[in-house]
Design a protein around this motif. Sequence first.
Motif, PDB file in Angstrom:
ATOM      1  N   SER A 151       2.638  -7.417  14.161  1.00 24.64           N
ATOM      2  CA  SER A 151       1.100  -7.838  13.306  1.00 24.64           C
ATOM      3  C   SER A 151       1.489  -6.813  11.989  1.00 24.64           C
ATOM      4  O   SER A 151       2.818  -6.638  11.989  1.00 24.64           O
ATOM      5  CB  SER A 151       0.444  -7.488  14.383  1.00 24.64           C
ATOM      6  N   VAL A 152       0.764  -7.012  11.339  1.00 22.13           N
ATOM      7  CA  VAL A 152       0.226  -6.593   9.742  1.00 22.13           C
ATOM      8  C   VAL A 152       0.613  -5.485  10.147  1.00 22.13           C
ATOM      9  O   VAL A 152       0.796  -4.425  10.046  1.00 22.13           O
ATOM     10  CB  VAL A 152      -0.988  -6.931   9.079  1.00 22.13           C
ATOM     11  N   GLU A 153      -0.851  -4.708  11.342  1.00 24.83           N
ATOM     12  CA  GLU A 153      -0.628  -3.380  11.723  1.00 24.83           C
ATOM     13  C   GLU A 153       0.569  -2.273  11.774  1.00 24.83           C
ATOM     14  O   GLU A 153       0.703  -1.828  11.419  1.00 24.83           O
ATOM     15  CB  GLU A 153      -1.646  -3.167  12.782  1.00 24.83           C
ATOM     16  N   GLU A 154       1.281  -3.661  12.459  1.00 22.72           N
ATOM     17  CA  GLU A 154       3.212  -2.908  12.371  1.00 22.72           C
ATOM     18  C   GLU A 154       3.540  -2.784  11.914  1.00 22.72           C
ATOM     19  O   GLU A 154       4.410  -1.509  11.804  1.00 22.72           O
ATOM     20  CB  GLU A 154       2.989  -3.624  13.970  1.00 22.72           C
ATOM     21  N   THR A 185      -9.249  -8.970   6.611  1.00 22.30           N
ATOM     22  CA  THR A 185      -8.768  -8.608   7.640  1.00 22.30           C
ATOM     23  C   THR A 185      -7.225  -7.891   7.575  1.00 22.30           C
ATOM     24  O   THR A 185      -6.795  -7.094   7.968  1.00 22.30           O
ATOM     25  CB  THR A 185      -8.276  -9.526   8.721  1.00 22.30           C
ATOM     26  N   VAL A 186      -6.327  -8.696   6.571  1.00 19.20           N
ATOM     27  CA  VAL A 186      -5.179  -8.402   6.724  1.00 19.20           C
ATOM     28  C   VAL A 186      -5.359  -6.842   5.827  1.00 19.20           C
ATOM     29  O   VAL A 186      -3.915  -6.261   6.085  1.00 19.20           O
ATOM     30  CB  VAL A 186      -4.557  -9.126   5.627  1.00 19.20           C
ATOM     31  N   ARG A 232      -7.766  -4.320   6.113  1.00 16.29           N
ATOM     32  CA  ARG A 232      -8.085  -4.103   6.547  1.00 16.29           C
ATOM     33  C   ARG A 232      -6.372  -3.163   7.969  1.00 16.29           C
ATOM     34  O   ARG A 232      -7.250  -1.939   7.849  1.00 16.29           O
ATOM     35  CB  ARG A 232      -9.273  -3.888   7.669  1.00 16.29           C
ATOM     36  N   ALA A 233      -6.073  -3.903   8.219  1.00 12.91           N
ATOM     37  CA  ALA A 233      -5.209  -3.976   8.992  1.00 12.91           C
ATOM     38  C   ALA A 233      -3.741  -3.248   8.066  1.00 12.91           C
ATOM     39  O   ALA A 233      -2.579  -2.531   9.327  1.00 12.91           O
ATOM     40  CB  ALA A 233      -4.524  -5.416   9.012  1.00 12.91           C
ATOM     41  N   GLY A 234      -4.028  -2.200   6.802  1.00 18.72           N
ATOM     42  CA  GLY A 234      -3.267  -2.291   5.785  1.00 18.72           C
ATOM     43  C   GLY A 234      -2.019  -2.486   5.178  1.00 18.72           C
ATOM     44  O   GLY A 234      -1.020  -1.616   4.632  1.00 18.72           O
ATOM     45  N   PRO A 275      -5.152 -16.164   8.976  1.00 23.82           N
ATOM     46  CA  PRO A 275      -5.228 -15.118   8.200  1.00 23.82           C
ATOM     47  C   PRO A 275      -5.947 -14.966   7.281  1.00 23.82           C
ATOM     48  O   PRO A 275      -6.840 -16.562   6.544  1.00 23.82           O
ATOM     49  CB  PRO A 275      -3.980 -14.847   8.053  1.00 23.82           C
TER      50      PRO A 275
END
Length: 439
Positions: A229-232, A267-268, A270-272, A263
Amino acid sequence: MAEDPRRRTPRTDAVLADPGVAEACRRLGRDRVKATVSTVLESCRRGEVAPEDVVASVLALLPAAPGSLRPVINATGVVVHTNLGRAPLSEAAVEAVVRAAGPTDVELDLDSGRRGRRGTATMAALAALVPDAGDVHVVNNGAAALGLAALALAQGRRIVIARGELVEIGDGFRIPELLESVGVELREVGTTNRVRLADYEAAVDESVAFLLKVHPSNFRVEGFTSSVSVEELAGLGRRTGLPVVVDIGSGLLAPHPRLPEEPDATTVLRAGASLVTASGDKLLGGPQAGLLMGEAELVHRLRRHPFARALRVDKLTLAALEATLSGPATPVAEALAARPEELMARARALALAIGPGLATAVASEGRVGGGGGPGVPLPSAAVALPHELAAPLRLGEPPVVGHVHDGRLLLDLLTVPAALDDTVADAVRRVAPADAREA
């Protein structure tokens, strides 16, 4: 002995002086019209065109408008149809383009009389819709946005990317070839169907410039799969000091209820993600453009890179994009929000207008197209006709492009504005045999 009618062939200047031909010169240019006049006069001298028919023949051969592109009615059900120019512009965007066609204040501050920053209002409109971005920039298409990011941030270095995200984006253009063309080396990780965070971690060293995640927008991988994921990736980026660049492709700026797996930039970010790249002429519904949104320092580096000048958008694109971002709903947005029952009511009325012996209203499924929402059906309604009418309608005026399915030509109303229903009915009646309509 009777006079040879060819002796009555009119002079070139006499034909050009005809009011209809003179008006054509104004619209199409004198040289183009004069060449057509010369061709018709040669035919007249050979006896193939009567002298009194020369003007009519000239006008018949001339195009109705300058340029070779013809407006087409998209009845395919594909909302963002690449072969038909992708996203149709809103009326507001079209008006903005016309207003910007002449001299504008695109780089002039009218208050001070000095040079102003190009596209200020357009950038402000984009930033307002993506407040999580520290800064934004616009280039001339989505591939240019990703290419500029690679060139400015990673030339002579490496980019880490999952092997399953080395996609082909259409017409033979491939993401890896695009990136390598600007002087970067790709470090592929994982397999076609599975990649883990540990694969990225093992690939990171001093040669790596950033981590890249590309949305495989025109296909889906199902079954035994895994992705990161983008977060990871953002967490890995923070630990290693590497930016995370995400190419979302379709230009969706915020989540959309009908496209839950697509996507979006908000959202992307905010995911970092450090930087997001996208297209302007897909789900955003605007003109061809490449959007860059993210950390202010990164966007500034891209904007000031020397090659950014080669990717600069013109005033017409800026005008259309600003109107798309700040104006009313686009045709793409309206199609995504269309209600199947309303489309079916239109299809029944249209089939009745064409002739019940020829046309039938049927349920259908549209598609997003343009690399967005792969595999996502959009419930719709269509008018079913004999498949033999596909070519005559495509070659008519205006051209109506549908799609043949199970031996029938379907004119899908998801992509046809309601205001054009009568035009579609007239087009079908012109090419269909009268007895078939009345049967």
